[in-house]
Design an enzyme around this catalytic site. Sequence first.
Site, PDB file in Angstrom:
ATOM      1  N   GLU A 207       0.822  -1.212   0.000  1.00 36.76           N
ATOM      2  CA  GLU A 207       0.000   0.000   0.000  1.00 36.76           C
ATOM      3  C   GLU A 207       0.858   1.265   0.000  1.00 36.76           C
ATOM      4  O   GLU A 207       0.531   2.250  -0.677  1.00 36.76           O
ATOM      5  CB  GLU A 207      -0.907   0.017   1.243  1.00 36.76           C
ATOM      6  CG  GLU A 207      -1.813  -1.193   1.368  1.00 36.76           C
ATOM      7  CD  GLU A 207      -1.213  -2.265   2.250  1.00 36.76           C
ATOM      8  OE1 GLU A 207      -1.916  -2.743   3.147  1.00 36.76           O
ATOM      9  OE2 GLU A 207      -0.028  -2.632   2.042  1.00 36.76           O
TER      10      GLU A 207
ATOM     11  N   LEU B 133      21.655 -28.080  -2.960  1.00 32.79           N
ATOM     12  CA  LEU B 133      20.413 -27.495  -2.425  1.00 32.79           C
ATOM     13  C   LEU B 133      20.417 -25.977  -2.542  1.00 32.79           C
ATOM     14  O   LEU B 133      20.073 -25.259  -1.603  1.00 32.79           O
ATOM     15  CB  LEU B 133      20.186 -27.918  -0.973  1.00 32.79           C
ATOM     16  CG  LEU B 133      20.095 -29.418  -0.710  1.00 32.79           C
ATOM     17  CD1 LEU B 133      19.801 -29.685   0.760  1.00 32.79           C
ATOM     18  CD2 LEU B 133      19.048 -30.074  -1.595  1.00 32.79           C
TER      19      LEU B 133
ATOM     20  N   ARG C  48      19.154 -22.333  -8.548  1.00 26.13           N
ATOM     21  CA  ARG C  48      19.898 -22.085  -9.790  1.00 26.13           C
ATOM     22  C   ARG C  48      18.983 -21.699 -10.943  1.00 26.13           C
ATOM     23  O   ARG C  48      19.340 -21.846 -12.109  1.00 26.13           O
ATOM     24  CB  ARG C  48      20.721 -23.333 -10.155  1.00 26.13           C
ATOM     25  CG  ARG C  48      21.782 -23.646  -9.118  1.00 26.13           C
ATOM     26  CD  ARG C  48      22.773 -24.705  -9.588  1.00 26.13           C
ATOM     27  NE  ARG C  48      22.180 -26.012  -9.758  1.00 26.13           N
ATOM     28  CZ  ARG C  48      21.958 -26.867  -8.758  1.00 26.13           C
ATOM     29  NH1 ARG C  48      22.261 -26.525  -7.518  1.00 26.13           N
ATOM     30  NH2 ARG C  48      21.432 -28.050  -9.008  1.00 26.13           N
TER      31      ARG C  48
ATOM     32  N   ARG D  76      12.159 -23.996  -5.211  1.00 25.57           N
ATOM     33  CA  ARG D  76      13.126 -23.655  -4.172  1.00 25.57           C
ATOM     34  C   ARG D  76      13.107 -22.161  -3.867  1.00 25.57           C
ATOM     35  O   ARG D  76      13.221 -21.746  -2.719  1.00 25.57           O
ATOM     36  CB  ARG D  76      14.536 -24.060  -4.604  1.00 25.57           C
ATOM     37  CG  ARG D  76      14.791 -25.541  -4.621  1.00 25.57           C
ATOM     38  CD  ARG D  76      16.221 -25.850  -5.006  1.00 25.57           C
ATOM     39  NE  ARG D  76      16.494 -27.292  -4.956  1.00 25.57           N
ATOM     40  CZ  ARG D  76      17.686 -27.825  -5.188  1.00 25.57           C
ATOM     41  NH1 ARG D  76      18.713 -27.050  -5.489  1.00 25.57           N
ATOM     42  NH2 ARG D  76      17.846 -29.138  -5.122  1.00 25.57           N
TER      43      ARG D  76
ATOM     44  N   ALA E 180      10.189 -36.359  -7.821  1.00 25.61           N
ATOM     45  CA  ALA E 180      10.359 -36.607  -9.249  1.00 25.61           C
ATOM     46  C   ALA E 180      10.433 -38.110  -9.442  1.00 25.61           C
ATOM     47  O   ALA E 180      11.227 -38.793  -8.780  1.00 25.61           O
ATOM     48  CB  ALA E 180      11.632 -35.943  -9.766  1.00 25.61           C
TER      49      ALA E 180
END
Length: 383
Positions: A55, A207, A210, A187, A157
């Site tokens: 705002e 971890l 990228r 991530r 996956a």
Amino acid sequence: MATEDDRRYMRRALTLARRGLGYTSPNPAVGAVVVKGGRIVGEGYHQRAGTPHAEIHALIVAGPRAGGATLYVTLEPCAHQGRTGPCCVAVAAAGVRRVVVASADPNPQVAGQGLTYLRRRRIAVETGVERQRADELNEDFFVYITAGRPFVTWKGAMSVDGRIATRSGASRWITGEAARLAGHRLRRRADAILVGRATVAADDPTLTDRAPGRPRHPLRVVVDSRLRLPLDRRVYQDQSALPTVVFTTATAPAARRRRLERAGVEVITAGEGSRVDPALLLADLARREVMHLLIEGGGEVAAGFLEAGLVDRVTLFVAPLLIGGRQAAPVLGGLGIADLIHAPRLAALHTRRVGEDLMLTGRLQPAANATPSPSGRGSLHRP
């Protein structure tokens, strides 16, 4: 009564809010638009915690044109002094005539007080415009505030037949480059990434974020109940710039703990037995203002959180591969479900093509007749 113009301007505010996703934690992502005479005269979004809220950015751009204008904001203006001042005071001082809000703020420090402040100053207030989209945008913030723990996303996956590695342990790469890039974008939305000991031992991940654009490296979290991982793993490197927290149990050897701590790795005990308690782990992360936790592996770790009822969202990348074999690792471990009536389900399921792979995302809904795990809680590691 909200009009089609109200909805259109609120959708613009939501588009702005998305620019802040992943950068505002532990604050919500918020967008704001100032409209006068049918034209947008100011807009902005919350960019990161400790900086002006959406705002304020929009009102600064609007300047004197905010007088008599309508302000569209995706979350109720705050009414308390935090890292910045109360937004409702600034909105009233700018001379805004009408405020249109998408979502109410569940934070007890706000919780309707901002709207009450505006109404008492004879500013018209309209609420609930595009509320569903706004609530979905900040679902992690709402869980963080109401449940007192991080919002948890489990990402996996797998092949079409549910395998994450071959019988020899090969897992790079089951999914294609486009799916891996989408994973890195997940991530960026998270404040911490969690993996188990087996994933670090097999894949030696960094971890890190990228994906193209502004990188944001979440806190790295490893579950290692006996502290068996060697120090040469990449997740333990460069602790000053990319810190890692290891959660272990009271049974872990003290010598291994000292070895990690001398290397600059923080080690936290979160379990008296042989397994890490996911609830204790989340409580510790909440104290660190981790609002969104992304679980990336492996199957046993994910099962521990699921058995404890502590997974909010599931994202699965499915590759057009068939691996098969009893020795090939499944995407989900644990004891498994004995009866389908006890299986949690994914609600509001979204499916889209990502390169050659499919990306499935849904909000986890516990089964109506769900029963707790035999231990009474989930656990995060093989003994």
